[in-house]
Design a protein around this motif. Structure first.
Motif, PDB file in Angstrom:
ATOM      1  N   GLY A   1       0.812  -1.214   0.000  1.00 26.73           N
ATOM      2  CA  GLY A   1       0.000   0.000   0.000  1.00 26.73           C
ATOM      3  C   GLY A   1       0.842   1.258   0.000  1.00 26.73           C
TER       4      GLY A   1
ATOM      5  N   THR B   1      -3.939   5.462 -12.978  1.00 29.95           N
ATOM      6  CA  THR B   1      -2.560   5.659 -12.515  1.00 29.95           C
ATOM      7  C   THR B   1      -1.573   5.290 -13.617  1.00 29.95           C
ATOM      8  OG1 THR B   1      -3.184   5.288 -10.216  1.00 29.95           O
ATOM      9  CG2 THR B   1      -0.856   5.003 -10.770  1.00 29.95           C
TER      10      THR B   1
ATOM     11  N   ALA C   1      -4.614  10.660  -7.002  1.00 31.16           N
ATOM     12  CA  ALA C   1      -5.146  10.419  -5.662  1.00 31.16           C
ATOM     13  C   ALA C   1      -4.478   9.173  -5.106  1.00 31.16           C
ATOM     14  CB  ALA C   1      -6.662  10.224  -5.719  1.00 31.16           C
ATOM     15  N   GLU C   2      -4.129   9.218  -3.841  1.00 27.56           N
ATOM     16  CA  GLU C   2      -3.391   8.113  -3.212  1.00 27.56           C
ATOM     17  C   GLU C   2      -4.360   7.077  -2.643  1.00 27.56           C
ATOM     18  OE1 GLU C   2      -0.104   9.544  -0.674  1.00 27.56           O
ATOM     19  OE2 GLU C   2      -0.518  11.507  -1.575  1.00 27.56           O
ATOM     20  N   ASP C   3      -4.964   6.290  -3.535  1.00 24.40           N
ATOM     21  CA  ASP C   3      -5.909   5.265  -3.095  1.00 24.40           C
ATOM     22  C   ASP C   3      -5.291   3.867  -3.036  1.00 24.40           C
ATOM     23  OD1 ASP C   3      -5.723   4.517  -5.769  1.00 24.40           O
ATOM     24  OD2 ASP C   3      -7.823   4.915  -6.240  1.00 24.40           O
ATOM     25  N   GLY C   4      -4.031   3.741  -3.453  1.00 25.55           N
ATOM     26  CA  GLY C   4      -3.346   2.455  -3.384  1.00 25.55           C
ATOM     27  C   GLY C   4      -3.725   1.473  -4.481  1.00 25.55           C
ATOM     28  N   ILE C   5      -4.394   1.961  -5.521  1.00 24.65           N
ATOM     29  CA  ILE C   5      -4.787   1.082  -6.627  1.00 24.65           C
ATOM     30  C   ILE C   5      -4.031   1.516  -7.883  1.00 24.65           C
ATOM     31  CG2 ILE C   5      -6.687   0.284  -8.091  1.00 24.65           C
ATOM     32  CD1 ILE C   5      -8.551   0.972  -5.668  1.00 24.65           C
TER      33      ILE C   5
ATOM     34  N   GLN D   1       1.620   6.855  -6.802  1.00 23.93           N
ATOM     35  CA  GLN D   1       0.520   7.718  -7.214  1.00 23.93           C
ATOM     36  C   GLN D   1       0.822   9.185  -6.892  1.00 23.93           C
ATOM     37  OE1 GLN D   1      -2.485   5.398  -5.102  1.00 23.93           O
ATOM     38  NE2 GLN D   1      -3.492   5.042  -7.071  1.00 23.93           N
ATOM     39  N   LYS D   2       1.369   9.436  -5.724  1.00 28.69           N
ATOM     40  CA  LYS D   2       1.723  10.806  -5.351  1.00 28.69           C
ATOM     41  C   LYS D   2       2.756  11.371  -6.323  1.00 28.69           C
ATOM     42  CE  LYS D   2       2.975  13.688  -1.453  1.00 28.69           C
ATOM     43  NZ  LYS D   2       3.191  13.736  -0.018  1.00 28.69           N
TER      44      LYS D   2
ATOM     45  N   LYS E   1       2.458   1.772  -3.505  1.00 29.58           N
ATOM     46  CA  LYS E   1       1.482   2.199  -4.509  1.00 29.58           C
ATOM     47  C   LYS E   1       1.076   3.648  -4.287  1.00 29.58           C
ATOM     48  CE  LYS E   1      -0.663  -2.277  -5.492  1.00 29.58           C
ATOM     49  NZ  LYS E   1      -1.930  -3.043  -5.382  1.00 29.58           N
ATOM     50  N   ARG E   2       0.834   4.030  -3.041  1.00 29.75           N
ATOM     51  CA  ARG E   2       0.431   5.414  -2.758  1.00 29.75           C
ATOM     52  C   ARG E   2       1.554   6.402  -3.096  1.00 29.75           C
ATOM     53  NH1 ARG E   2      -1.747   2.634   1.506  1.00 29.75           N
ATOM     54  NH2 ARG E   2      -0.078   3.284   2.914  1.00 29.75           N
TER      55      ARG E   2
END
Length: 173
Positions: free
Chosen positions: A99, A121, A112-116, A106-107, A102-103
């Protein structure tokens, strides 16, 4: 350069190989809490915290490889990431959690840091300058490490690991 799972695994094992049972490392405890549960350790980067039911000490390299492919590479959507980025994110996921990695990715691309790591992304990564992503991601990685209470104990090793990642990023780009 196309980075295959086999190549990534060989790199990873270069700094995740030996068995350790450092009682001050929460990853070595089956509960993930220092002093609670069973101190089973970590081998090939496979930790008791993540795999509390495994016989960590007797884990084979082939077993570790299967775990890394199934539980880490595939779940990261690694085959859909740019080869210059994939090892960076995979290595951080193994070291700091899926997680978190992934976040931070994304950052690094303004998502958005949703971990997906899904289509949005991946599209943002593809649109971004690759060197910018590599630099921003490793900056996020260092900021994460320095925020941890265990930084004084493990910070030097983490910093050396990020330095190696920057070398790999240059090689893979």
């Amino acid at each position: 350069m196309e980075l295959t799972f086999e190549q990534a695994f060989d790199r990873l094992i270069g700094h995740e190989g030996k068995f350790t049972d450092d009682k001050n490392d929460r990853g070595n405890w089956t509960t993930g809490i220092i002093g609670k549960g069973i101190l089973k350790g970590t081998k090939y980067g496979i930790s008791a915290m993540t795999y509390p039911d495994f016989d960590i000490k007797n884990l084979t390299l082939d077993q570790a490889k299967e775990i890394y492919k199934r539980d880490w590479w595939d779940k990261l959507n690694a085959d859909n990431l740019d080869p210059a980025i994939v090892f960076q994110v995979w290595d951080f996921a193994i070291n700091a959690g899926m997680g978190t990695a992934k976040r931070k990715l994304q950052k690094s691309v303004g998502m958005a840091e949703d971990g997906i790591i899904g289509p949005l992304t991946i599209k943002a990564i593809q649109k971004a300058d690759l060197n910018d992503v590599l630099m921003k991601f490793n900056a996020e990685r260092l900021k994460h490490y320095t925020s941890l209470s265990t930084w004084p104990r493990y910070g030097k090793g983490w910093t050396l690991r990020v330095a190696q990642q920057l070398n790999y990023g240059a090689m893979d780009n």
